[in-house]
Design a protein around this motif. Structure first.
Motif, PDB file in Angstrom:
ATOM      1  N   SER A  14      -3.179  39.128  64.239  1.00 55.57           N
ATOM      2  CA  SER A  14      -2.579  40.175  63.418  1.00 55.57           C
ATOM      3  C   SER A  14      -2.756  39.797  61.959  1.00 55.57           C
ATOM      4  N   ARG A  17      -2.013  42.917  55.321  1.00 62.05           N
ATOM      5  CA  ARG A  17      -3.035  42.943  54.285  1.00 62.05           C
ATOM      6  C   ARG A  17      -2.513  42.400  52.956  1.00 62.05           C
ATOM      7  N   ASP A  52      -2.104  45.198  60.715  1.00 64.21           N
ATOM      8  CA  ASP A  52      -3.083  45.444  61.773  1.00 64.21           C
ATOM      9  C   ASP A  52      -2.973  44.332  62.808  1.00 64.21           C
ATOM     10  N   LEU A 324      -8.149  47.625  68.097  1.00 64.47           N
ATOM     11  CA  LEU A 324      -7.186  47.208  67.085  1.00 64.47           C
ATOM     12  C   LEU A 324      -6.163  48.309  66.872  1.00 64.47           C
ATOM     13  N   HIS A 326      -3.578  49.760  63.911  1.00 65.21           N
ATOM     14  CA  HIS A 326      -3.298  49.722  62.480  1.00 65.21           C
ATOM     15  C   HIS A 326      -2.043  50.548  62.222  1.00 65.21           C
TER      16      HIS A 326
END
Length: 492
Positions: A14, A17, A52, A324, A326
């Motif tokens: 994970s 950001r 994410d 994935l 997000h």
């Protein structure tokens, strides 16, 4: 040059950001090895609204935890991967609409272990393949027959497991067997799934001995799989071992480089771990995740039947690769969030070349992601715009990235009004947090887990009933203070 750079990258589970982490220490337990994990923190939603994480079908952690508790010992904290514990259970699959690969459902409720906080659930159900149209399989059983496998819960257990699986193969499926130990070679040449007696006989004649030439065995299995490659089919190596690679390439980094090179050939990798004492969870996890595959731990014949018979399509047939999730949280709605599970390895966090790499999701699999939230206004009784959820993935054998986007507006519910599946999943997550000795649940008790799950346990669900038994065992083990001694003695 590109390939060389990629081979050094470490895989993140994970990522928040724009956030940097520090490097930490590693844990081990006796002769067993586990990747050191750093638990996800609460993130300021105004500074870090995007997070994410990789999704997959892995379930190894739960059955390995069960093994420790059944032995009457505490669980190494790094053996606890909460997302795999949630993967283990039937979370009531709901088929996607209109031919979609995924169906997304969300819920928001009060947090049972932290008054004032909320739990935000994201449930994703993957489509089920039609059993009548499942493509033919080219399977290579790569079986560790080294001396370390000469115990009842290792090679004999694997032999029983593979024979169960073979009973469900079709005439259009092809099976080969490669062994590695004192020698490395093809034990059984490619054989139709219809020749069950021949395959059973070859499996039964396996015997242990010698060192573990893991590198040579892996290369041999991939070569054989490539020679029988079925375009648009299910091409897969199934590695079964205690993970004790003591000859050839042994480091996780070496194994990563080897598997990355092989996965480019379109061949999947499923890892089946067995044994105790010298079990190398960290190496098998690396192999599965770098090899576009999945990972299970088999502690008994019931687990073998679950993984290789009852959940055969989930284990062996992918419907989404590089998957994935997000999540974009709206800062106007919440102060902070914490993703439960999906913890990163310390080594991956500290490596600036680390990347977030998606996972493989099997047919009909349902996964649950749980966030703990601090809302800005906890008095909401009407719908609340939390944010957006996006699932990105590729179809097997396809290089095109696809997306499913859902704008999330949820109405807060009382925890006890949630569907039983969500309440049970919350109890599993808290159970894992207590096993990890999480600082976020340090004031919770094992009794709290019981209070959450007992009202919603299905009497006819064997796995849920077993969960209560394991909970009772954990309560007795940890009441004696063993986990603290485990943590201090396992530092290296």
């Amino acid at each position: 040059m590109v390939k060389k750079a990629a081979s050094k990258e470490k895989r993140l589970m994970s990522v928040t950001r724009d956030l940097q982490f520090e490097e930490k220490v590693k844990y081990s337990f006796g002769g067993e090895t586990y990747s050191s994990l750093r638990e996800n923190d609460f993130m300021d939603a105004s500074r870090f609204p995007f997070t994410d994480f990789a999704i997959n079908t892995d379930k190894a952690s739960y059955s390995n935890i069960r093994r420790f508790l059944n032995m009457g010992t505490a669980v190494p904290p790094d053996a606890v991967r909460i997302e795999e514990m949630l993967n283990y259970f039937n979370l009531e699959h709901r088929a996607p609409d209109n031919g979609d690969v995924f169906r997304i459902e969300t819920k928001l409720s009060d947090c049972p272990w932290k008054p004032g906080n909320q739990l935000f659930f994201i449930k994703a159900s993957a489509k089920k393949l039609d059993l009548e149209s499942i493509p033919p399989s080219n399977l290579v059983f790569l079986i560790d027959v080294s001396g370390s496998m000469d115990m009842p819960n290792r090679l004999p257990l694997l032999k029983s497991a593979f024979k169960l699986m073979v009973n469900n193969l079709r005439a259009i499926d092809t099976v080969s067997i490669v062994v590695y130990g004192g020698t490395v070679g093809v034990w059984m040449t490619p054989t139709s799934g219809a020749e069950k007696e021949k395959i059973h006989k070859s499996i039964e004649e396996l015997y242990p001995g010698g060192s573990t030439a893991g590198e040579s065995g892996i290369l041999s299995a991939y070569r054989l799989a490539q020679s029988q490659f079925i375009p648009n089919g299910n091409n897969r190596v199934i590695l079964a071992t205690d993970g004790d690679f003591n000859v050839g390439q042994t480091s996780e980094e070496d194994l990563e480089r080897l598997i990355i090179q092989q996965r480019q050939k379109g061949i999947y990798l499923t890892c089946l771990g067995v044994g105790m004492g010298n079990y190398k969870d960290s190496k098998l996890e690396v192999l599965a995740k770098k090899g576009n595959g999945n990972f299970s731990y088999i502690d008994d014949e019931k687990e073998a039947e679950k993984v290789l018979v009852k959940e055969l399509t989930q284990t062996m047939y992918s419907v989404a690769d590089d998957a994935l999730m997000h999540v974009h949280f709206r800062p106007e709605a919440l102060k902070s969030y914490r993703l439960i599970g999906f913890d990163n390895k310390y080594a991956a966090i500290s490596d600036t070349s680390s990347i977030l790499e998606g996972g493989e999701v099997g047919s009909g699999h349902t996964l649950m992601a749980i966030f703990e939230l601090e809302l800005k206004d906890t008095t909401h009784t009407s719908s609340l715009a939390i944010g957006d959820v996006e699932v990105s993935y590729k179809l097997p054998g396809d290089s095109i990235s696809r997306k499913l986007i859902e704008k999330i507006t949820v109405t807060p519910e009382q925890f006890t009004s949630l569907p039983p599946t969500y309440q049970f999943a919350s109890g599993v997550a808290l159970f894992g947090s207590l096993l990890k000795e999480s600082r976020f649940t340090k004031n919770c008790s094992w009794q709290k887990v019981y209070t959450i799950v007992h009202p919603v346990i299905k009497p006819d669900d064997y796995l849920q009933a077993e969960f209560l038994t394991l909970l009772e065992k954990a309560k007795k083990i940890y009441y004696k203070g063993k986990p603290s001694r485990l943590r201090s003695s396992s530092m290296r």
